[in-house]
Write an enzyme that holds these catalytic residues in place. Structure first.
Site, PDB file in Angstrom:
ATOM      1  N   ILE A 120      37.201  44.469  46.536  1.00 46.22           N
ATOM      2  CA  ILE A 120      35.931  44.949  46.772  1.00 46.22           C
ATOM      3  C   ILE A 120      35.145  44.504  47.843  1.00 46.22           C
ATOM      4  CG2 ILE A 120      35.389  45.728  44.169  1.00 46.22           C
ATOM      5  CD1 ILE A 120      34.109  42.636  43.915  1.00 46.22           C
ATOM      6  N   TYR A 182      27.243  48.703  43.374  1.00 49.48           N
ATOM      7  CA  TYR A 182      28.694  48.118  42.849  1.00 49.48           C
ATOM      8  C   TYR A 182      29.010  49.237  41.561  1.00 49.48           C
ATOM      9  CZ  TYR A 182      31.997  45.186  40.101  1.00 49.48           C
ATOM     10  OH  TYR A 182      32.727  44.406  39.513  1.00 49.48           O
TER      11      TYR A 182
HETATM   12  N1  LIG Z   1      34.579  38.121  38.834  1.00 46.02           N
HETATM   13  C1  LIG Z   1      34.167  39.011  38.027  1.00 46.02           C
HETATM   14  O1  LIG Z   1      33.228  38.583  37.136  1.00 46.02           O
HETATM   15  C2  LIG Z   1      34.366  40.571  37.745  1.00 46.02           C
HETATM   16  C3  LIG Z   1      33.832  41.162  36.748  1.00 46.02           C
HETATM   17  C4  LIG Z   1      34.083  42.488  36.849  1.00 46.02           C
HETATM   18  C5  LIG Z   1      34.965  43.101  37.473  1.00 46.02           C
HETATM   19  N2  LIG Z   1      35.555  42.424  38.399  1.00 46.02           N
HETATM   20  C6  LIG Z   1      36.707  43.294  39.347  1.00 46.02           C
HETATM   21  O2  LIG Z   1      37.693  42.275  39.464  1.00 46.02           O
HETATM   22  C7  LIG Z   1      38.209  42.692  41.044  1.00 46.02           C
HETATM   23  C8  LIG Z   1      38.287  41.184  41.747  1.00 46.02           C
HETATM   24  O3  LIG Z   1      37.028  40.407  41.702  1.00 46.02           O
HETATM   25  P1  LIG Z   1      37.168  38.819  42.100  1.00 46.02           P
HETATM   26  O4  LIG Z   1      35.935  38.124  41.394  1.00 46.02           O
HETATM   27  O5  LIG Z   1      38.575  38.404  41.975  1.00 46.02           O
HETATM   28  O6  LIG Z   1      36.815  39.232  43.698  1.00 46.02           O
HETATM   29  P2  LIG Z   1      36.757  38.323  44.830  1.00 46.02           P
HETATM   30  O7  LIG Z   1      37.272  36.838  44.451  1.00 46.02           O
HETATM   31  O8  LIG Z   1      35.606  38.125  45.697  1.00 46.02           O
HETATM   32  O9  LIG Z   1      38.159  38.944  45.869  1.00 46.02           O
HETATM   33  C9  LIG Z   1      37.796  39.998  46.526  1.00 46.02           C
HETATM   34  C10 LIG Z   1      38.971  40.180  47.262  1.00 46.02           C
HETATM   35  O10 LIG Z   1      38.769  41.423  48.149  1.00 46.02           O
HETATM   36  C11 LIG Z   1      38.917  41.325  49.442  1.00 46.02           C
HETATM   37  N3  LIG Z   1      37.939  41.877  50.235  1.00 46.02           N
HETATM   38  C12 LIG Z   1      36.679  41.908  50.452  1.00 46.02           C
HETATM   39  N4  LIG Z   1      36.188  42.846  51.492  1.00 46.02           N
HETATM   40  C13 LIG Z   1      37.330  43.403  51.515  1.00 46.02           C
HETATM   41  C14 LIG Z   1      37.279  44.443  52.585  1.00 46.02           C
HETATM   42  N5  LIG Z   1      36.084  45.199  53.426  1.00 46.02           N
HETATM   43  N6  LIG Z   1      38.619  45.145  52.645  1.00 46.02           N
HETATM   44  C15 LIG Z   1      39.554  44.709  52.048  1.00 46.02           C
HETATM   45  N7  LIG Z   1      39.573  43.575  51.167  1.00 46.02           N
HETATM   46  C16 LIG Z   1      38.354  42.958  50.979  1.00 46.02           C
HETATM   47  C17 LIG Z   1      38.630  39.646  49.638  1.00 46.02           C
HETATM   48  O11 LIG Z   1      39.160  39.057  50.683  1.00 46.02           O
HETATM   49  P3  LIG Z   1      38.850  38.926  52.318  1.00 46.02           P
HETATM   50  O12 LIG Z   1      37.210  38.557  52.093  1.00 46.02           O
HETATM   51  O13 LIG Z   1      39.938  38.112  52.806  1.00 46.02           O
HETATM   52  O14 LIG Z   1      38.905  40.552  52.898  1.00 46.02           O
HETATM   53  C18 LIG Z   1      39.167  39.353  48.220  1.00 46.02           C
HETATM   54  O15 LIG Z   1      40.774  39.023  48.407  1.00 46.02           O
HETATM   55  C19 LIG Z   1      37.203  43.499  41.611  1.00 46.02           C
HETATM   56  O16 LIG Z   1      37.528  44.976  41.552  1.00 46.02           O
HETATM   57  C20 LIG Z   1      35.931  43.300  40.637  1.00 46.02           C
HETATM   58  O17 LIG Z   1      35.044  44.530  40.794  1.00 46.02           O
HETATM   59  C21 LIG Z   1      35.319  41.079  38.611  1.00 46.02           C
END
Ligand SMILES: NC(=O)c1ccc[n+]([C@@H]2O[C@H](COP(=O)([O-])OP(=O)(O)OC[C@H]3O[C@@H](n4cnc5c(N)ncnc54)[C@H](OP(=O)(O)O)[C@@H]3O)[C@@H](O)[C@H]2O)c1
Ligand SMILES: *[C@@H]1O[C@H](CO)[C@@H](O)[C@H](O)[C@H]1NC(C)=O
Ligand SMILES: *[C@@H]1O[C@H](CO)[C@@H](O)[C@H](O)[C@H]1NC(C)=O
Length: 292
Positions: A120, A182
């Site tokens: 994301i 989002y």
């Molecule tokens: N954490 C929660 O509470 C939660 C809740 C509901 C759903 N989710 C879902 O779970 C999934 C993972 O969430 P997370 O919390 O693990 O997120 P995260 O830790 O912020 O990881 C996001 C990943 O996406 C990459 N990214 C960011 N911008 C990008 C871009 N422009 N192009 C390509 N890659 C990009 C980041 O790496 P770089 O910055 O190196 O690019 C990172 O590897 C998401 O789909 C999120 O919506 C999470």
């Protein structure tokens, strides 16, 4: 009462029997030697998915923007027992990258078994600020690139009888304040992939689509951006990552994790939407959000 029991007991028995009988068990060997792309795997849930897949002996191709972090993930995956581990860096704002990642899988492995769409783009957690351009960009990263990767990967997935895993959120099923851009991108994923799933079934194409509805998960990003508004700590990202992989391997339609925290609001949604709205507002410390 007697009659009710006569009907109720066998009925409940049948339902339970069906639930247990139809539940195929997950075995880590299911992933052994499988060829898997994980997007957004430099940190958070994506990174943990890469490590689980590595332990299960899968081939992994991880992507994100930050090359240095991806290199560390690749090294650790090889250490954990991945059949092979590769990375590709770039931003998913660029649809060419989305396609190139799939091409790279074809070049490396000649096919693909699982496509895990998880990345994301950055967004704020606050009252909607009126920025339309931000929504356009976020739709490109969070939604359009998922579609572009799916289009590119479908021929290989058809050949392997593979799976597509789409990581979404409670905010992709119900209205939650402070995440309007989002939320829009996550609802779009539900619409597109639920429709596509129907078409695959109609056409007898053996590619499964699993939509993963996640609640609050304790990743670094979530801790930084939303934890001050949450009344409970997030669920562990390691377990979350494992549940996503399991649900894909078992070709489930949807995953709810953590189960009760996600499933119960969804059950209330269509019967008492206003009650759910107020419940949702009351479960957030809204006073901690200052209009920016
Ligand atoms: N954490 C929660 O509470 C939660 C809740 C509901 C759903 N989710 C879902 O779970 C999934 C993972 O969430 P997370 O919390 O693990 O997120 P995260 O830790 O912020 O990881 C996001 C990943 O996406 C990459 N990214 C960011 N911008 C990008 C871009 N422009 N192009 C390509 N890659 C990009 C980041 O790496 P770089 O910055 O190196 O690019 C990172 O590897 C998401 O789909 C999120 O919506 C999470
Ligand atoms: C990948 O990362 C390297 C090193 O940080 C950078 O020079 C390169 O431009 C990045 N590639 C893409 C497509 O963003
Ligand atoms: C679909 O693919 C899966 C996994 O590749 C396989 O186990 C299953 O038997 C296939 N189903 C059909 C109907 O071909």
């Amino acid at each position: 009462m007697g009659l009710l029991l006569k009907i109720l007991v066998p009925f409940v028995g049948l339902v339970l029997a069906f639930c247990f009988y139809s539940k195929e068990d997950f075995k880590p060997e299911m992933l052994k030697g499988k060829r898997v792309i994980v997007t957004g795997a430099s940190t958070g849930i994506g990174e943990q998915m890469a490590y689980h897949l590595a332990r299960m002996g899968a081939h992994v191709l991880v992507t994100a923007r930050t090359e240095a972090k991806l290199q560390k993930v690749v090294t650790w995956c090889l250490e954990l027992g991945a059949a092979s581990a590769h990375s590709m860096n770039g931003s998913m704002e660029d649809m060419a990258l989305a396609e190139d990642v799939v091409k790279e899988a074809k070049r490396l492995w000649g096919g693909l078994d699982m496509l895990i769409l998880n990345h994301i783009g950055y967004t704020y957690f606050n009252y909607f600020d009126g920025d339309v351009e931000h929504i356009r960009k976020l739709l490109e990263i969070n939604f359009l690139s998922y579609v572009a990767m799916t289009v590119s990967a479908l021929p290989m997935l058809k050949e392997s009888g593979g799976s597509i895993l789409v990581v979404s959120s409670t905010a992709g099923k119900i209205g939650i304040p402070f995440v309007a851009p989002y939320s829009a991108t996550k609802f779009a994923l539900d619409g597109f992939f639920s429709s596509l799933r129907q078409e695959l079934i109609i056409e007898n194409i053996n590619v499964s689509i699993t939509l993963c509805i996640l609640g609050h998960i304790a990743t670094e990003t979530a801790e930084k951006t939303v934890s001050h508004v949450m009344q409970k700590p997030g669920a562990p990202k390691e377990e979350c990552a494992l549940e996503i992989i399991k649900s894909g391997a078992l070709r489930k339609r949807e995953l709810y994790y953590p189960y009760a925290a996600v499933r119960i609001p969804l059950l209330i949604r269509d019967w008492a939407p206003e009650f759910l709205d107020s419940l949702t507002r009351n479960r957030l410390n809204v006073e901690n959000v200052k209009r920016s």
